[in-house]
Design a protein around this motif. Sequence first.
Motif, mmCIF file in Angstrom:
data_model
loop_
_atom_site.group_PDB
_atom_site.id
_atom_site.type_symbol
_atom_site.label_atom_id
_atom_site.label_comp_id
_atom_site.label_asym_id
_atom_site.label_seq_id
_atom_site.Cartn_x
_atom_site.Cartn_y
_atom_site.Cartn_z
ATOM 1 N N TYR A 78 0.869 -1.176 0.000
ATOM 2 C CA TYR A 78 0.000 0.000 0.000
ATOM 3 C C TYR A 78 0.910 1.231 0.000
ATOM 4 O O TYR A 78 1.878 1.288 0.749
ATOM 5 C CB TYR A 78 -0.891 -0.077 1.248
ATOM 6 C CG TYR A 78 -1.203 1.245 1.916
ATOM 7 C CD1 TYR A 78 -2.076 2.150 1.320
ATOM 8 C CD2 TYR A 78 -0.639 1.585 3.136
ATOM 9 C CE1 TYR A 78 -2.358 3.363 1.928
ATOM 10 C CE2 TYR A 78 -0.920 2.791 3.762
ATOM 11 C CZ TYR A 78 -1.773 3.677 3.152
ATOM 12 O OH TYR A 78 -2.042 4.867 3.755
ATOM 13 N N ALA A 79 0.657 2.197 -0.864
ATOM 14 C CA ALA A 79 1.501 3.394 -0.922
ATOM 15 C C ALA A 79 1.257 4.214 0.343
ATOM 16 O O ALA A 79 0.246 4.902 0.451
ATOM 17 C CB ALA A 79 1.175 4.213 -2.170
ATOM 18 N N ILE B 50 6.843 3.026 10.177
ATOM 19 C CA ILE B 50 5.625 3.502 10.812
ATOM 20 C C ILE B 50 5.217 2.508 11.896
ATOM 21 O O ILE B 50 4.817 2.884 12.992
ATOM 22 C CB ILE B 50 4.508 3.601 9.752
ATOM 23 C CG1 ILE B 50 4.943 4.549 8.636
ATOM 24 C CG2 ILE B 50 3.203 4.055 10.356
ATOM 25 C CD1 ILE B 50 4.229 4.311 7.327
ATOM 26 N N THR B 51 5.372 1.232 11.574
ATOM 27 C CA THR B 51 4.910 0.176 12.471
ATOM 28 C C THR B 51 5.820 0.003 13.684
ATOM 29 O O THR B 51 5.530 -0.822 14.541
ATOM 30 C CB THR B 51 4.814 -1.159 11.728
ATOM 31 O OG1 THR B 51 6.062 -1.389 11.070
ATOM 32 C CG2 THR B 51 3.712 -1.144 10.702
ATOM 33 N N ALA B 52 6.919 0.753 13.749
ATOM 34 C CA ALA B 52 7.797 0.657 14.916
ATOM 35 C C ALA B 52 7.544 1.806 15.882
ATOM 36 O O ALA B 52 8.059 1.803 16.996
ATOM 37 C CB ALA B 52 9.260 0.659 14.480
ATOM 38 N N LEU C 149 -0.864 -13.432 14.847
ATOM 39 C CA LEU C 149 -1.361 -14.333 13.799
ATOM 40 C C LEU C 149 -2.349 -13.643 12.858
ATOM 41 O O LEU C 149 -2.458 -14.011 11.685
ATOM 42 C CB LEU C 149 -2.032 -15.553 14.436
ATOM 43 C CG LEU C 149 -1.111 -16.747 14.689
ATOM 44 C CD1 LEU C 149 -1.862 -17.857 15.402
ATOM 45 C CD2 LEU C 149 -0.540 -17.261 13.370
ATOM 46 N N VAL C 150 -3.045 -12.648 13.385
ATOM 47 C CA VAL C 150 -4.019 -11.931 12.561
ATOM 48 C C VAL C 150 -3.315 -11.287 11.366
ATOM 49 O O VAL C 150 -3.798 -11.346 10.236
ATOM 50 C CB VAL C 150 -4.751 -10.867 13.405
ATOM 51 C CG1 VAL C 150 -5.592 -9.959 12.516
ATOM 52 C CG2 VAL C 150 -5.628 -11.532 14.458
ATOM 53 N N PHE C 151 -2.132 -10.692 11.631
ATOM 54 C CA PHE C 151 -1.399 -10.034 10.540
ATOM 55 C C PHE C 151 -0.928 -11.039 9.499
ATOM 56 O O PHE C 151 -0.647 -10.674 8.362
ATOM 57 C CB PHE C 151 -0.193 -9.276 11.098
ATOM 58 C CG PHE C 151 -0.571 -8.103 11.948
ATOM 59 C CD1 PHE C 151 -1.142 -6.979 11.375
ATOM 60 C CD2 PHE C 151 -0.380 -8.121 13.322
ATOM 61 C CE1 PHE C 151 -1.504 -5.889 12.157
ATOM 62 C CE2 PHE C 151 -0.734 -7.030 14.107
ATOM 63 C CZ PHE C 151 -1.299 -5.924 13.518
ATOM 64 N N LYS C 152 -0.812 -12.300 9.885
ATOM 65 C CA LYS C 152 -0.333 -13.325 8.956
ATOM 66 C C LYS C 152 -1.455 -13.895 8.095
ATOM 67 O O LYS C 152 -1.224 -14.691 7.198
ATOM 68 C CB LYS C 152 0.344 -14.459 9.736
ATOM 69 C CG LYS C 152 1.664 -14.030 10.377
ATOM 70 C CD LYS C 152 2.827 -14.121 9.384
ATOM 71 C CE LYS C 152 3.989 -13.228 9.791
ATOM 72 N NZ LYS C 152 3.840 -11.812 9.374
ATOM 73 N N ARG C 153 -2.691 -13.491 8.384
ATOM 74 C CA ARG C 153 -3.810 -13.987 7.573
ATOM 75 C C ARG C 153 -3.572 -13.697 6.103
ATOM 76 O O ARG C 153 -2.992 -12.675 5.757
ATOM 77 C CB ARG C 153 -5.118 -13.291 7.989
ATOM 78 C CG ARG C 153 -5.727 -13.897 9.217
ATOM 79 C CD ARG C 153 -7.058 -13.220 9.527
ATOM 80 N NE ARG C 153 -7.431 -13.537 10.895
ATOM 81 C CZ ARG C 153 -8.287 -12.841 11.621
ATOM 82 N NH1 ARG C 153 -8.876 -11.787 11.114
ATOM 83 N NH2 ARG C 153 -8.566 -13.194 12.848
ATOM 84 N N GLY D 86 -1.519 -10.310 5.467
ATOM 85 C CA GLY D 86 -0.153 -10.519 5.003
ATOM 86 C C GLY D 86 0.918 -9.954 5.910
ATOM 87 O O GLY D 86 1.873 -10.632 6.225
ATOM 88 N N SER D 87 0.778 -8.672 6.306
ATOM 89 C CA SER D 87 1.795 -8.093 7.182
ATOM 90 C C SER D 87 1.232 -6.877 7.909
ATOM 91 O O SER D 87 0.199 -6.338 7.527
ATOM 92 C CB SER D 87 3.034 -7.701 6.391
ATOM 93 O OG SER D 87 2.862 -6.412 5.844
ATOM 94 N N LYS D 88 1.967 -6.463 8.938
ATOM 95 C CA LYS D 88 1.579 -5.280 9.714
ATOM 96 C C LYS D 88 1.489 -4.054 8.828
ATOM 97 O O LYS D 88 0.678 -3.166 9.044
ATOM 98 C CB LYS D 88 2.644 -4.999 10.789
ATOM 99 C CG LYS D 88 2.696 -6.009 11.883
ATOM 100 C CD LYS D 88 3.560 -5.486 13.014
ATOM 101 C CE LYS D 88 5.032 -5.536 12.622
ATOM 102 N NZ LYS D 88 5.935 -5.295 13.763
ATOM 103 N N GLY D 89 2.375 -4.022 7.816
ATOM 104 C CA GLY D 89 2.461 -2.838 6.980
ATOM 105 C C GLY D 89 1.328 -2.718 5.972
ATOM 106 O O GLY D 89 1.218 -1.712 5.280
ATOM 107 N N ASN D 90 0.476 -3.728 5.886
ATOM 108 C CA ASN D 90 -0.614 -3.681 4.907
ATOM 109 C C ASN D 90 -1.811 -2.950 5.505
ATOM 110 O O ASN D 90 -2.896 -3.520 5.655
ATOM 111 C CB ASN D 90 -0.972 -5.107 4.472
ATOM 112 C CG ASN D 90 -1.765 -5.115 3.180
ATOM 113 O OD1 ASN D 90 -1.955 -4.066 2.556
ATOM 114 N ND2 ASN D 90 -2.237 -6.277 2.784
ATOM 115 N N CYS D 91 -1.613 -1.685 5.818
ATOM 116 C CA CYS D 91 -2.620 -0.871 6.508
ATOM 117 C C CYS D 91 -3.994 -0.980 5.841
ATOM 118 O O CYS D 91 -5.023 -1.075 6.503
ATOM 119 C CB CYS D 91 -2.230 0.598 6.527
ATOM 120 S SG CYS D 91 -0.495 0.947 6.807
#
Lengths: 134, 381
Positions: B263-264, B331-333, B347-351, B355-360
């Motif tokens: 995501y940009a 941002i995520t830090a 585990l939710v972020f791995k759905r 995919g990842s924390k960064g996929n806002c």
Amino acid sequence: MKKQNIIFAALFASLVMPLSMAMAASSPILDEIKKQAGGVEFSAERGKTLFSQKFTGGKPDTPSCTSCHGKSPQNTGKTRAGKAIAPMAVSKSPERYTDAKKVAKWFRRNCRTVLGRECTPTEKGDFLTYMMSQ
Amino acid sequence: MKPDASTEKADCLTWSAKVEVWDIAVRLFHWSLVLLVATTAITGFLAAEWWLDYHVWAGYGIALLLMFRLAWGFVGSYYARFASFRFPFRVLLKHMREVVSGKGGQYLGHNPAGALMVFALIFVLLALVLSGLIGLGGQENQGMLAAFADYQSGVLALEIHDILSILLLGMIVAHLAGVVLESVLSKENLVRAMVTGRKKAEPGRLPHSFGKKRVVWRAPVVVALIGLIVGPAYWQLTNMPASGFVAMKNNPTWASECGDCHYAYHPSLLPRSSWDTVMSGLSDHFGEDASLDKDTQSEISAFLSKYSSEHWDSEAANELQKVDLKKPLEITASPYWKQRHEEIEPLVFKRKSIGSKGNCIACHTDAKSGHFADEKISIPE
């Protein structure tokens, strides 16, 4: 079906099929890479190996093209950040490998990321030949 | 108009006759208020962030009810008027002494303690509505005050809002206790009286003659007037641009180049210094080569610094610019990001759908605009 028609169909097929295959394999981008590679014949087989081989020279998280593009060129891939990548096979994503700047940019980036160096023109040609046959 | 004995008339009532004390408007007001306050309490104290919309709508409802009640306190029926339950302090003291000695039921309308509670409730509810509106406008850049309230006043207003909401809970408990106590002392079910509107007329507490004047027709007039004022004001105010957001012209180069792998990230999510570092290190970008040609790189750099978090007054921009000093590019830090997402299981972020924390944008459906509004959060399965 009349005999005549069968002969006609066979003639037509023998003319058109190689033509269409040649059209699929020829692209200005591939031609340009071929020039850079000094005219070597590209091999889809070697392209397939490049695509699925594991390298150690690049970034540890992405040892292979398949790390992001998925095991098969037919499949949708996924970036490390979770964004989907459309399949690499031309049959699935016909718009691929039509923008020379885009292709050059991603070869530069992804080869450095995976192999730790830029790909040679032969490697690029093999890769594109493989994807166009898929 | 004090309810003293000289103005009370017995007329032809029998002593136990029931008379209407609470007119229909007061009763509807009371029970609608109960419903809406319960809604705001549940959505405010218990529900997740994305219930904010319901909380806000209930809050607007309370604001309208209060406006009506304030007007009705002047033009309503006798027992609805503020003048009929504005007791001097000494009367209140006298009443409290009587309650302590077990005497109650002298008042047909509000007793002095109940009257004080009514004024206090109206006051605290008004303060809650106002602080909520400032908070909503300042912190979330939404609602009627979005164009006026800045982030800092929004934060302050919401702190006051929190304190007031707990105060209100305490007052509701006291109000209920008072109702039970007075019901017992006067041997009359006051809850039912607020439903039927009727209370027993007895010697010593006879209905005021004015109480029988029919003024209910005024209620729809008051409602219509409030609608005529509030409707256009709401429309006008909510259509003004929110003060926290900049009118950002989209940059297609940025959108495509920085949107290929993730995501940009909206420019307002990092301070200028972080963007500069991101842009000068693209050939080793989080373990990947994301290099660009020179022209593209400087175009995107200029765009990102033009709209970096310093230029915005949104919640995300204000909070996320306090980056983690060791990882200023992530941002995520940042402490704020971590704190707001600490309750989400890793585990939710791995759905697959995230995919990842960064996929806002997987969870924040408005991530593209940089708003990150509470009610636009939806965690995919």
